[in-house]
Design an enzyme around this catalytic site. Structure first.
Site, PDB file in Angstrom:
ATOM      1  N   LYS A 243      -5.940   6.237   1.594  1.00 62.13           N
ATOM      2  CA  LYS A 243      -5.129   5.366   2.463  1.00 62.13           C
ATOM      3  C   LYS A 243      -5.878   4.122   2.945  1.00 62.13           C
ATOM      4  CE  LYS A 243      -1.764   8.745   4.075  1.00 62.13           C
ATOM      5  NZ  LYS A 243      -1.094   9.363   5.207  1.00 62.13           N
TER       6      LYS A 243
ATOM      7  N   ASP B 252       4.246   6.251   7.795  1.00 61.06           N
ATOM      8  CA  ASP B 252       3.955   7.507   8.515  1.00 61.06           C
ATOM      9  C   ASP B 252       4.386   7.405   9.980  1.00 61.06           C
ATOM     10  OD1 ASP B 252       2.801   8.867   6.366  1.00 61.06           O
ATOM     11  OD2 ASP B 252       0.820   8.023   6.761  1.00 61.06           O
TER      12      ASP B 252
END
Ligand code: ATR
Length: 280
Positions: A66, A103
């Protein structure tokens, strides 16, 4: 050429994302595929260039990529910039790499559904301060909740406290960081506990005091969440796992790529079917 989408990470074989996205792709009758691809740390940039040449249009990115995805995005969304991590890439024909983070919105929508809209004075305790916690802190900061972050490594909790404060500067007084020794007192104080640690993955949980119908939300799902949440349930806590967050972030990614808001319920069912199969 059929457009390609994928979830990239390592390990990746247990990912539920292909089942969720393929259910939505079929429903919308899109000429696209979504697969899981194992990509080791440090290999994302090479993989993406080959992937684009073979029809790659977008990808979800998970552990351990990420931050790497964040660094190689040539156009970051405000959310991804603030969180410092990217979970959604969109590759356009001009070779621009758009990096976003869904997210936070995935967490926010599911958490509000599950927690029943906590009020601003609700006392939230988040345990854990790793990668998974960052998007959560960003989402909570936007909502202005009172938040105590508790982590084994205090410096990581303090780093998250800064993300929270930067998100809503007027909220600085509403966030605190704590060493793990404070955990018993925090579990007494909390109205809501959020688990962002990996404790459930090694079958562990917390020393739960009486829940008195208080609420605990675990960011993990499947067997890790069951291990973490079962002792809390026994102590009288209401519980939810992170499957809804997973589907929520997937739905937001799908919207970024296709401009379609998919049926979240349908995605949830696709994910649950896989988990059920694995447990048999
Ligand atoms: P992720 O990206 O999934 O959040 P991570 O960055 O490795 O993974 O973070 C794992 C979190 O679980 C961290 O907050 C970690 O605490 P540290 O920051 O001190 O490492 C926490 N954690 C893992 N094992 C733990 C344990 N046995 N007791 C307490 N906290 C633990």
């Amino acid at each position: 050429m059929t457009d390609r989408y994928a979830v990239l990470g390592d390990p990746i074989s247990a990912s539920l994302s292909p089942a969720i996205h393929m259910a939505w792709i079929r429903d919308a009758r899109l000429d696209a595929t979504y697969t899981a691809m194992r990509v080791e740390a440090g290999r994302l940039v090479d993989l993406l260039s080959a992937f684009r040449d073979e029809g790659g249009r977008g990808a979800n990115v998970t552990l351990p990529l990420k931050e790497e995805a964040w660094a190689l995005s040539t156009n970051l969304s405000d959310t991804a910039r603030a969180i410092g991590a990217v979970n959604t890439l969109r590759l356009d024909s001009n070779k621009v790499i758009h990096g976003d983070n869904t997210d936070a919105v995935g967490f926010a929508s599911d958490f509000q559904d599950q927690a029943g809209e906590p009020d601003r004075d609700s006392k939230l305790v988040m345990i854990g301060a790793g990668g998974a916690a960052r998007a959560v802190v960003y989402a909570l900061g936007k909502s202005g909740y009172r938040l105590a972050i508790c982590n084994r490594t205090l410096s990581r909790a303090k780093a998250l406290e800064r993300i929270y404060s930067a998100t809503t500067p007027e909220q600085t007084a509403r966030v605190t960081s704590h060493p793990i020794e404070d955990l018993p007192a925090l579990l007494e104080w909390a109205d809501i506990v959020i688990n962002a640690t990996s404790l459930g993955h090694s079958g562990q949980s917390l020393p739960w005091p009486s829940g008195r119908d208080r609420f605990v939300y675990d960011l993990s799902y499947g067997t890790a969440a069951s291990a973490f949440l079962a002792p809390a349930q026994t102590a009288g806590w209401r519980t939810a796992d992170g499957l809804g967050m997973l589907v929520g972030q997937a739905a937001a990614s799908f919207d970024i790529w296709f401009g379609i808001k998919p049926d979240v319920r349908r995605g949830f069912e696709a994910a649950e079917a896989i988990l059920k199969d694995r447990n048999q």
